[in-house]
Every structure is written in C-alpha cells, then in structure tokens.
Design a protein around this motif. Structure first.
Motif, short mmCIF file in Angstrom:
data_model
loop_
_atom_site.label_atom_id
_atom_site.label_comp_id
_atom_site.label_asym_id
_atom_site.label_seq_id
_atom_site.Cartn_x
_atom_site.Cartn_y
_atom_site.Cartn_z
N MET A 1 12.56 -7.40 0.08
CA MET A 1 11.68 -7.04 1.17
C MET A 1 12.43 -7.14 2.49
O MET A 1 11.86 -7.47 3.51
CB MET A 1 10.47 -7.96 1.15
CG MET A 1 9.28 -7.39 1.87
SD MET A 1 7.82 -8.36 1.52
CE MET A 1 7.41 -8.88 3.15
N GLY A 2 13.70 -6.83 2.47
CA GLY A 2 14.50 -6.92 3.66
C GLY A 2 14.27 -5.79 4.64
O GLY A 2 14.42 -5.94 5.84
N ASP A 3 13.90 -4.60 4.13
CA ASP A 3 13.70 -3.49 5.04
C ASP A 3 12.26 -3.46 5.56
O ASP A 3 11.34 -3.97 4.94
CB ASP A 3 14.06 -2.17 4.35
CG ASP A 3 13.43 -2.04 2.99
OD1 ASP A 3 13.18 -0.91 2.58
OD2 ASP A 3 13.20 -3.07 2.32
N CYS A 4 12.09 -2.82 6.70
CA CYS A 4 10.79 -2.82 7.38
C CYS A 4 9.96 -1.61 6.96
O CYS A 4 10.44 -0.48 7.01
CB CYS A 4 11.03 -2.80 8.89
SG CYS A 4 9.51 -2.81 9.83
N GLY A 8 3.08 0.66 5.26
CA GLY A 8 2.47 -0.03 4.13
C GLY A 8 1.69 -1.25 4.57
O GLY A 8 0.63 -1.56 4.04
N PHE A 9 2.22 -1.94 5.56
CA PHE A 9 1.54 -3.12 6.09
C PHE A 9 0.22 -2.71 6.75
O PHE A 9 -0.82 -3.34 6.52
CB PHE A 9 2.45 -3.83 7.09
CG PHE A 9 1.83 -5.04 7.70
CD1 PHE A 9 1.73 -6.21 6.96
CD2 PHE A 9 1.33 -5.01 8.98
CE1 PHE A 9 1.15 -7.35 7.51
CE2 PHE A 9 0.75 -6.13 9.54
CZ PHE A 9 0.66 -7.30 8.81
N VAL A 61 -1.89 -12.21 0.09
CA VAL A 61 -0.44 -12.04 0.17
C VAL A 61 0.03 -11.05 -0.89
O VAL A 61 0.87 -10.18 -0.62
CB VAL A 61 0.28 -13.40 0.02
CG1 VAL A 61 1.77 -13.22 -0.03
CG2 VAL A 61 -0.13 -14.33 1.14
N LYS A 62 -0.53 -11.13 -2.08
CA LYS A 62 -0.15 -10.20 -3.15
C LYS A 62 -0.52 -8.77 -2.79
O LYS A 62 0.24 -7.84 -3.06
CB LYS A 62 -0.83 -10.60 -4.46
CG LYS A 62 -0.27 -11.84 -5.08
CD LYS A 62 -0.97 -12.15 -6.38
CE LYS A 62 -0.46 -13.42 -7.00
NZ LYS A 62 -1.15 -13.75 -8.25
N ILE A 63 -1.67 -8.59 -2.17
CA ILE A 63 -2.11 -7.24 -1.80
C ILE A 63 -1.21 -6.64 -0.73
O ILE A 63 -0.81 -5.48 -0.83
CB ILE A 63 -3.59 -7.25 -1.37
CG1 ILE A 63 -4.46 -7.46 -2.59
CG2 ILE A 63 -3.96 -5.97 -0.65
CD1 ILE A 63 -5.92 -7.55 -2.29
N ILE A 64 -0.90 -7.41 0.29
CA ILE A 64 -0.01 -6.90 1.35
C ILE A 64 1.36 -6.55 0.78
O ILE A 64 1.92 -5.49 1.09
CB ILE A 64 0.12 -7.93 2.49
CG1 ILE A 64 -1.15 -7.97 3.32
CG2 ILE A 64 1.30 -7.63 3.39
CD1 ILE A 64 -1.41 -6.73 4.14
N GLU A 69 5.37 -2.43 -0.84
CA GLU A 69 6.30 -1.90 -1.85
C GLU A 69 5.98 -0.47 -2.24
O GLU A 69 6.86 0.26 -2.68
CB GLU A 69 6.27 -2.80 -3.09
CG GLU A 69 6.89 -4.15 -2.87
CD GLU A 69 6.68 -5.08 -4.05
OE1 GLU A 69 6.03 -4.67 -5.03
OE2 GLU A 69 7.15 -6.22 -3.98
N GLN A 70 4.74 -0.02 -2.08
CA GLN A 70 4.36 1.33 -2.50
C GLN A 70 4.82 2.41 -1.52
O GLN A 70 4.99 3.55 -1.90
CB GLN A 70 2.83 1.43 -2.68
CG GLN A 70 2.30 0.55 -3.78
CD GLN A 70 2.97 0.79 -5.10
OE1 GLN A 70 3.14 1.92 -5.53
NE2 GLN A 70 3.36 -0.29 -5.76
#
Length: 73
Positions: A1-4, A8-9, A61-64, A69-70
């Motif tokens: 999750m290093g890239d922004c 998605g957020f 947290v899992k949903i975010i 990731e999608q």
C-alpha cells in the motif's frame, strides 16, 4: 500500500462510515460478551459472539483497504 490511491479512499468513505456504525455495535456486543464469559466461563457461545464482535470492530479498516486495492493507479 505504498502508492497513493485517493479515488479508492474517497469511494470507500461512505461504506466505511456504515461499517463504523456496525463497529460501534460490535464494541457493545464485545463488552457484553466479555462480561458474560467472565461471569460464566462455561458459555462457549459468548466467546464466539465476542470474536464476531471483534471482526465487526475491524470492519471499517478492511473496507477502506479493499476499496483502495480495487482502484488501479
């Protein structure tokens, strides 16, 4: 999750808010289940209920993370 991945957020925020409400319900269930399991340790269903409540607490947290990731870069 290093890239922004801000898109998605942002898309995941309304769903994370609903999960936050479920998280509060999960916290209440966890406290009640913990008290009952301390009073009567023979109740195996209370520990299962407490474990389910902990997964509800971790849900926002899992949903975010799932939404982030999608969305491709």
């Amino acid at each position: 999750m290093g890239d922004c991945r801000p898109l998605g957020f942002l898309i995941g925020l309304p769903f994370a808010f609903l999960a936050l409400i479920l998280s509060a319900v999960g916290a209440v269930i966890w406290v009640i289940g913990s008290v009952i399991s301390c009073l009567c340790p023979c109740c195996c269903c209370c520990t299962g209920l407490a474990n389910f409540a902990v997964t509800l607490v971790k849900l926002p947290v899992k949903i975010i993370r799932w939404f982030i990731e999608q969305i491709p870069c």
